[in-house]
Design an enzyme around this catalytic site. Sequence first.
Site, PDB file in Angstrom:
ATOM      1  N   ASP A 274      -0.617  -6.548   2.835  1.00  9.19           N
ATOM      2  CA  ASP A 274      -0.698  -7.792   2.059  1.00  9.19           C
ATOM      3  C   ASP A 274       0.540  -8.631   2.274  1.00  9.19           C
ATOM      4  O   ASP A 274       0.506  -9.853   2.157  1.00  9.19           O
ATOM      5  CB  ASP A 274      -0.891  -7.482   0.569  1.00  9.19           C
ATOM      6  CG  ASP A 274      -2.275  -6.912   0.324  1.00  9.19           C
ATOM      7  OD1 ASP A 274      -2.468  -5.701   0.552  1.00  9.19           O
ATOM      8  OD2 ASP A 274      -3.174  -7.692  -0.054  1.00  9.19           O
TER       9      ASP A 274
ATOM     10  N   CYS B 279      -7.843   1.881   1.601  1.00 10.83           N
ATOM     11  CA  CYS B 279      -8.340   0.595   1.113  1.00 10.83           C
ATOM     12  C   CYS B 279      -9.321  -0.019   2.116  1.00 10.83           C
ATOM     13  O   CYS B 279      -9.890   0.694   2.960  1.00 10.83           O
ATOM     14  CB  CYS B 279      -7.221  -0.383   0.779  1.00 10.83           C
ATOM     15  SG  CYS B 279      -7.807  -1.688  -0.339  1.00 10.83           S
TER      16      CYS B 279
HETATM   17  P1  RI2 Z   1      -7.066  -7.420   5.349  1.00 14.20           P
HETATM   18  C1  RI2 Z   1      -6.183  -5.836   0.430  1.00 14.20           C
HETATM   19  O1  RI2 Z   1      -5.796  -6.248  -0.843  1.00 14.20           O
HETATM   20  C2  RI2 Z   1      -5.793  -4.397   0.720  1.00 14.20           C
HETATM   21  O2  RI2 Z   1      -4.543  -4.041   0.174  1.00 14.20           O
HETATM   22  C3  RI2 Z   1      -5.783  -4.441   2.232  1.00 14.20           C
HETATM   23  O3  RI2 Z   1      -5.112  -3.348   2.804  1.00 14.20           O
HETATM   24  C4  RI2 Z   1      -5.060  -5.756   2.459  1.00 14.20           C
HETATM   25  O4  RI2 Z   1      -5.574  -6.631   1.461  1.00 14.20           O
HETATM   26  C5  RI2 Z   1      -5.225  -6.351   3.817  1.00 14.20           C
HETATM   27  O5  RI2 Z   1      -6.573  -6.609   4.080  1.00 14.20           O
HETATM   28  P2  RI2 Z   1      -6.883  -6.486  -2.045  1.00 14.20           P
HETATM   29  O6  RI2 Z   1      -7.302  -7.932  -1.943  1.00 14.20           O
HETATM   30  O7  RI2 Z   1      -6.441  -8.779   5.288  1.00 14.20           O
HETATM   31  O8  RI2 Z   1      -8.007  -5.516  -1.933  1.00 14.20           O
HETATM   32  O9  RI2 Z   1      -6.619  -6.650   6.570  1.00 14.20           O
HETATM   33  O10 RI2 Z   1      -6.068  -6.267  -3.316  1.00 14.20           O
HETATM   34  O11 RI2 Z   1      -8.560  -7.456   5.192  1.00 14.20           O
END
Ligand code: RI2
Length: 318
Positions: free
Chosen positions: A194, A125
């Site tokens: 998350d 991701c």
């Molecule tokens: P940072 C994101 O969720 C991903 O799952 C990623 O690993 C997590 O948030 C943490 O991201 P989404 O918003 O806070 O893409 O480290 O569903 O950037």
Amino acid sequence: MTLEETAEKIQTMEIRGAGRIARAAAQALHDHSQTIHPADLLTYCQEMEKAAEILVATRPTAVSLPNAVNLVMKPLKKESELQSAKKNLEERACSFITRSEEAVNKIGKIGAKHIRDGDVVLTHCNSEAALGCILKAHEQGMNIEVYATEVRPRNQGHITARTLSDAGIRTNFIVDSAARHFMKEVDLCITGADAITVNGSVINKIGTSQIALAAHEARVSFLVAAETYKFAPRTIVGERILIEERTPDEILSEEMRKKLPYVTVRNPTFDITPADYVDYIITEAGVFPPEMAYTIIKEQLHWDNDDMSSDLPYCEEE
Ligand code: RI2
């Protein structure tokens, strides 16, 4: 940007990433507070509370969102005068944003120490905390190579590949299902989070748990880079983290689905990696084994039993 616009952008994932949505929510509360002109403190509190509810309802899984809202909103209860209530809330919002940015920076520095020269790192991701560690290690002159997954269905891996490429880091872009195939070439996995529960389970983008399982099987270290506000306080009192399930349109168009009357598309956005598969969690307060989640919630987030028993409302009528 209005509060409703921010909420819409978080919901549609135009603003995404657990840290970013937390900061966007804090900013939205700050701006909303500056925009409204309530007659008295109670009206102000009620309007801010409505705003907080709208923001928290946008995405259910990333606990960084309610944690940020709570940090900004909770002390409102103790206020007795409108102007200072406004000023203090706006200051708390700004200070959350600054601390959040500093936390991501610190995590990068701490995480880079876990990467050795020549390492091959796999990430899944698009996590600014996880990427921060990789970018920092590269900045420090380490010769590293990355495996970055595609991340179906929203393709956040494209953003990761772009960032890594822009930094000049050798990157292998792979489909999610190729993670186990390549695990034998990987020294270390780093993802974001998350939410992290009291038992150290990590909720992160769908597919994370399969990667952790493959890493565990191959005896490859699995690290999670997460700010302390990704820990979920209410899991202490038994609350469960809701796994967001997004629209099937992200996977198959309605037209396609109509042709498949017996097929139901399932689209969970996150999954749960058990603490057993996580070696360390890198936070701005240091590196912890997942088993220390309870201590982090109590000592770093400063949540006590009163905080657990009530959330909304943030304001009380006399
Ligand atoms: P940072 C994101 O969720 C991903 O799952 C990623 O690993 C997590 O948030 C943490 O991201 P989404 O918003 O806070 O893409 O480290 O569903 O950037």
